[in-house]
Design a protein around this motif. Sequence first.
Motif, PDB file in Angstrom:
ATOM      1  N   ILE A  11     -13.795 -16.111   3.454  1.00 44.62           N
ATOM      2  CA  ILE A  11     -14.058 -14.958   4.312  1.00 44.62           C
ATOM      3  C   ILE A  11     -15.177 -15.349   5.273  1.00 44.62           C
ATOM      4  N   LEU A  12     -14.944 -15.126   6.562  1.00 42.44           N
ATOM      5  CA  LEU A  12     -15.908 -15.537   7.572  1.00 42.44           C
ATOM      6  C   LEU A  12     -15.813 -14.576   8.762  1.00 42.44           C
ATOM      7  N   ALA A  13     -16.886 -14.462   9.511  1.00 43.61           N
ATOM      8  CA  ALA A  13     -16.889 -13.618  10.704  1.00 43.61           C
ATOM      9  C   ALA A  13     -15.740 -14.016  11.628  1.00 43.61           C
ATOM     10  N   ARG A  14     -15.054 -13.022  12.149  1.00 47.72           N
ATOM     11  CA  ARG A  14     -13.885 -13.268  12.998  1.00 47.72           C
ATOM     12  C   ARG A  14     -14.225 -14.098  14.227  1.00 47.72           C
ATOM     13  N   LYS A  15     -15.445 -14.011  14.728  1.00 44.52           N
ATOM     14  CA  LYS A  15     -15.819 -14.786  15.915  1.00 44.52           C
ATOM     15  C   LYS A  15     -15.784 -16.290  15.641  1.00 44.52           C
ATOM     16  N   LEU A  16     -15.782 -16.697  14.348  1.00 41.71           N
ATOM     17  CA  LEU A  16     -15.725 -18.113  13.982  1.00 41.71           C
ATOM     18  C   LEU A  16     -14.324 -18.548  13.553  1.00 41.71           C
ATOM     19  N   ARG A  17     -13.343 -17.680  13.789  1.00 44.04           N
ATOM     20  CA  ARG A  17     -11.956 -17.936  13.370  1.00 44.04           C
ATOM     21  C   ARG A  17     -11.434 -19.292  13.857  1.00 44.04           C
ATOM     22  N   GLU A  18     -11.492 -19.524  15.158  1.00 47.56           N
ATOM     23  CA  GLU A  18     -10.919 -20.758  15.719  1.00 47.56           C
ATOM     24  C   GLU A  18     -11.653 -21.991  15.212  1.00 47.56           C
ATOM     25  N   GLU A  19     -12.967 -21.896  15.084  1.00 46.40           N
ATOM     26  CA  GLU A  19     -13.744 -23.022  14.558  1.00 46.40           C
ATOM     27  C   GLU A  19     -13.312 -23.352  13.126  1.00 46.40           C
ATOM     28  N   LEU A  20     -13.120 -22.315  12.295  1.00 46.45           N
ATOM     29  CA  LEU A  20     -12.683 -22.534  10.919  1.00 46.45           C
ATOM     30  C   LEU A  20     -11.270 -23.102  10.876  1.00 46.45           C
ATOM     31  N   LEU A  21     -10.365 -22.554  11.673  1.00 42.97           N
ATOM     32  CA  LEU A  21      -8.983 -23.046  11.666  1.00 42.97           C
ATOM     33  C   LEU A  21      -8.904 -24.482  12.171  1.00 42.97           C
ATOM     34  N   ASP A  22      -9.693 -24.814  13.183  1.00 44.51           N
ATOM     35  CA  ASP A  22      -9.741 -26.207  13.652  1.00 44.51           C
ATOM     36  C   ASP A  22     -10.247 -27.118  12.543  1.00 44.51           C
ATOM     37  N   PHE A  23     -11.309 -26.692  11.859  1.00 46.32           N
ATOM     38  CA  PHE A  23     -11.867 -27.493  10.769  1.00 46.32           C
ATOM     39  C   PHE A  23     -10.810 -27.726   9.686  1.00 46.32           C
ATOM     40  N   LEU A  24     -10.114 -26.676   9.283  1.00 47.91           N
ATOM     41  CA  LEU A  24      -9.106 -26.805   8.227  1.00 47.91           C
ATOM     42  C   LEU A  24      -7.940 -27.689   8.660  1.00 47.91           C
ATOM     43  N   SER A  25      -7.564 -27.596   9.912  1.00 49.10           N
ATOM     44  CA  SER A  25      -6.459 -28.408  10.432  1.00 49.10           C
ATOM     45  C   SER A  25      -6.815 -29.887  10.480  1.00 49.10           C
ATOM     46  N   GLU A  26      -8.102 -30.194  10.503  1.00 49.64           N
ATOM     47  CA  GLU A  26      -8.566 -31.584  10.560  1.00 49.64           C
ATOM     48  C   GLU A  26      -8.769 -32.192   9.177  1.00 49.64           C
ATOM     49  N   GLN A  27      -8.338 -31.499   8.119  1.00 46.29           N
ATOM     50  CA  GLN A  27      -8.523 -31.983   6.752  1.00 46.29           C
ATOM     51  C   GLN A  27      -7.190 -32.477   6.189  1.00 46.29           C
ATOM     52  N   PRO A  28      -6.700 -33.634   6.645  1.00 44.30           N
ATOM     53  CA  PRO A  28      -5.401 -34.119   6.178  1.00 44.30           C
ATOM     54  C   PRO A  28      -5.406 -34.359   4.669  1.00 44.30           C
ATOM     55  N   GLY A  86     -25.244 -21.649   7.038  1.00 47.91           N
ATOM     56  CA  GLY A  86     -25.857 -20.548   7.770  1.00 47.91           C
ATOM     57  C   GLY A  86     -24.885 -19.543   8.354  1.00 47.91           C
ATOM     58  N   CYS A  87     -23.583 -19.703   8.116  1.00 42.55           N
ATOM     59  CA  CYS A  87     -22.569 -18.823   8.709  1.00 42.55           C
ATOM     60  C   CYS A  87     -22.146 -17.679   7.788  1.00 42.55           C
ATOM     61  N   ASN A  88     -22.770 -17.580   6.626  1.00 39.68           N
ATOM     62  CA  ASN A  88     -22.434 -16.520   5.671  1.00 39.68           C
ATOM     63  C   ASN A  88     -20.966 -16.561   5.262  1.00 39.68           C
ATOM     64  N   LEU A  89     -20.409 -17.756   5.105  1.00 36.26           N
ATOM     65  CA  LEU A  89     -19.032 -17.926   4.653  1.00 36.26           C
ATOM     66  C   LEU A  89     -18.973 -17.595   3.166  1.00 36.26           C
ATOM     67  N   VAL A  90     -18.086 -16.694   2.805  1.00 35.20           N
ATOM     68  CA  VAL A  90     -17.894 -16.307   1.408  1.00 35.20           C
ATOM     69  C   VAL A  90     -16.634 -17.004   0.897  1.00 35.20           C
ATOM     70  N   TYR A  91     -16.667 -17.499  -0.329  1.00 32.35           N
ATOM     71  CA  TYR A  91     -15.482 -18.155  -0.889  1.00 32.35           C
ATOM     72  C   TYR A  91     -15.351 -17.824  -2.364  1.00 32.35           C
ATOM     73  N   TRP A  92     -14.137 -17.961  -2.852  1.00 26.14           N
ATOM     74  CA  TRP A  92     -13.902 -17.946  -4.294  1.00 26.14           C
ATOM     75  C   TRP A  92     -12.672 -18.781  -4.585  1.00 26.14           C
ATOM     76  N   ILE A  93     -12.624 -19.270  -5.809  1.00 24.83           N
ATOM     77  CA  ILE A  93     -11.517 -20.112  -6.270  1.00 24.83           C
ATOM     78  C   ILE A  93     -10.916 -19.423  -7.493  1.00 24.83           C
ATOM     79  N   ALA A  94      -9.605 -19.185  -7.440  1.00 25.09           N
ATOM     80  CA  ALA A  94      -8.912 -18.510  -8.547  1.00 25.09           C
ATOM     81  C   ALA A  94      -7.735 -19.383  -8.991  1.00 25.09           C
ATOM     82  N   PRO A  95      -7.453 -19.393 -10.298  1.00 24.78           N
ATOM     83  CA  PRO A  95      -6.320 -20.182 -10.788  1.00 24.78           C
ATOM     84  C   PRO A  95      -4.986 -19.622 -10.274  1.00 24.78           C
ATOM     85  N   VAL A  96      -4.014 -20.507 -10.088  1.00 20.58           N
ATOM     86  CA  VAL A  96      -2.657 -20.122  -9.690  1.00 20.58           C
ATOM     87  C   VAL A  96      -1.738 -20.457 -10.862  1.00 20.58           C
TER      88      VAL A  96
END
Length: 103
Positions: A11-28, A86-96
């Motif tokens: 979970i992250l502020a919407r204004k950082l959406r593109e930055e987060l999606l770019d970061f995730l896309s760069e994680q082959p 410093g971006c206040n990114l919230v995360y959690w990991i749950a079993p699937v």
Amino acid sequence: MTSEYVCLSLILARKLREELLDFLSEQPGQTSGFTVSDAAGHGSGVQLPTAAERVKGHADQVHVQIVLPGADARRLVDQLRHSFAGCNLVYWIAPVAEFGTIA
């Protein structure tokens, strides 16, 4: 040894959406795919930095879900800690319990 799948939620502020999606896309290899939704953050720990958010009473956020092996999720969280400090990114990991595609 089999990989235990987990769901990493971010979970992250919407204004950082593109930055987060770019970061995730760069994680082959770690993020072969993910789901992105807009979210409205509520609660005592949620920051409302803009006047519009204060009027609405919720924070405009983005919610990303990624299903991946547990070790990859923990490695990705470590990378996020560094890249989004410093971006206040919230995360959690749950079993699937089960993961697949019905074609």
